[in-house]
Design an enzyme around this catalytic site. Structure first.
Site, PDB file in Angstrom:
ATOM      1  N   GLY A  87      22.061   2.647  16.738  1.00 44.99           N
ATOM      2  CA  GLY A  87      22.475   2.198  18.224  1.00 44.99           C
ATOM      3  C   GLY A  87      21.004   1.741  18.565  1.00 44.99           C
ATOM      4  CD  GLU A 142      16.489  -0.401  10.102  1.00 46.24           C
ATOM      5  OE1 GLU A 142      17.010  -1.405  10.145  1.00 46.24           O
ATOM      6  OE2 GLU A 142      16.344   0.396  11.050  1.00 46.24           O
ATOM      7  CB  SER A 170      19.959  -4.712  18.631  1.00 44.41           C
ATOM      8  OG  SER A 170      18.843  -4.603  17.839  1.00 44.41           O
TER       9      SER A 170
END
Length: 385
Positions: A133, A251, A135
């Protein structure tokens, strides 16, 4: 630039990791039927909870997490090998991907002991899937401008706002959301915190977004007076910016940032070998090979930093920026070469794979941070801004 490039010290996968590769390959040969090239190209966007649980039964979800929390306690190099082999095979890994790659390590590093004991065993068993959660509408990759807000109430938090481009939210149990817990959007990095949101709670609405390829990976998520328990907060209130940057290093650093188009490249090579002019595109193939080899070395160097306990934020941003450009170029170049000879008899699977990747390739440089954001980080790392 020389200072940044010097941070990419030559590193190699460990003998233990290479031995582990043989184990992963044997598992895939026995338990996974190779799909079509177009399906392979969906690998780390392919959702299959059953396959994720097969991996979990072997201890291959949450592989770097401690055994005390259900993990395999393997090093970052072993996880790199596992990811590389799964992507090369085109395995559908999206169900557990985010929890394994970043949500679990984030909770391990910043979460409370109660959070670790509750969430990490469920992640390792492929029973809890997480989405990101970050953008939002009108903020995009400018995470410091997020407007979703959580306010303190008796016993916890009241959450309101929206998140956008949330991969697999419709299939996940939890989201780790970056929200504002104090101040306003003009405060930028100050006042941000991370909360674990149970997506089954009243007030949570998940709305899938269909992309050009007809898939529904992305979602818009609405929070309308969602009540969260006090222990939904990860780490300290106001530390969200520091935490999210550590999460983004996980990421951006993995091999998924260089292998998204590999199914198309491999099938194109196979088609060339079957044709009468196998050496016609030798220069193009050599160009792709040198880029891939260099990017893989850079990605392994970032993995070595993760294995050493470092947080290579800038180095990971550089690999992600160059890597997604490489991924996009594969689809663009091969599509262009096919168009050069419209009368040629082209393999149907090659056309289908090229068409799919051409449609989704623009997202490669959006997910995980846009080029503009990444290059701003790289510039700061070089002392240019």
């Amino acid at each position: 630039m020389s200072e940044l490039l010097s941070a990419f010290r030559l590193a190699a996968l460990t003998p233990a990791a290479e031995a582990f590769r043989q184990e992963v390959q044997a598992f895939l040969q026995t338990n996974f039927d190779p799909p079509s090239p177009a399906r392979r190209a969906r690998s780390w966007m392919g959702f299959d909870a059953g396959f994720s649980r097969q991996l979990a039964q072997r201890g291959w979800v949450g592989v770097t997490l401690p055994r005390a929390y259900g993990g395999a306690e393997l090093d970052a190099f072993s996880r790199y090998v596992l990811v590389e082999e799964l992507l090369a095979a085109g395995a559908p890994v999206s169900a557990h991907w985010i929890a394994d790659r970043q949500s679990g390590p984030l909770i391990l590093k910043f979460g409370s002991e109660a959070q670790r004991h509750f969430y990490l065993p469920r992640i390792c068993a492929a029973e809890a899937f997480f989405c990101i959660g970050m953008s939002e509408p009108n903020s995009g990759s400018d995470l410091a401008s997020v407007g979703s807000r959580a306010e303190r109430v008796a016993g916890g938090w009241r959450l309101n706002g929206r998140k956008l481009w949330t991969t697999n939210a419709q299939n996940c149990q939890y989201m780790i959301a970056l929200v504002r817990t104090s101040g306003s959007a003009t405060d930028r990095q100050k006042g941000l915190s991370q909360l674990i949101v149970d997506l089954s709670l009243p007030g949570v609405t998940v709305r899938p977004i269909r992309d050009l390829a007809g898939d529904e990976h992305f979602n818009e998520v609405f929070f309308d007076d969602v009540l969260l328990a006090d222990d939904a907060l990860i780490g300290a209130e106001g530390d969200g910016w520091k935490q999210v940057n550590a999460e983004l290093a996980f990421e951006r650093s993995g091999p998924e940032r260089i292998y998204s188009s590999i199914a198309l490249l491999e099938h194109w090579i196979a088609c060339l070998r079957r044709g009468p002019n196998a050496g016609r595109h030798a220069a193009t193939l050599g160009h792709f090979a040198t880029q891939l080899a260099t990017l893989r070395r850079m990605s392994i160097a970032v993995t070595a930093k993760l294995a050493a306990g470092e947080s290579p934020v800038v180095e990971a941003a550089l690999v992600k920026d160059i890597g997604t450009g490489f991924e996009q170029s594969i689809a663009a170049v091969i599509e262009g070469l096919l168009a050069d000879d419209p009368a040629a008899d082209v393999d149907d699977a090659l056309l289908a794979t090229a068409a799919y990747l051409t449609q989704v390739a623009p997202t490669f440089s959006l997910r995980g941070g846009t080029r503009e954001i990444l290059r701003g980080m790289i510039a700061r790392g070089l002392g240019l801004r």
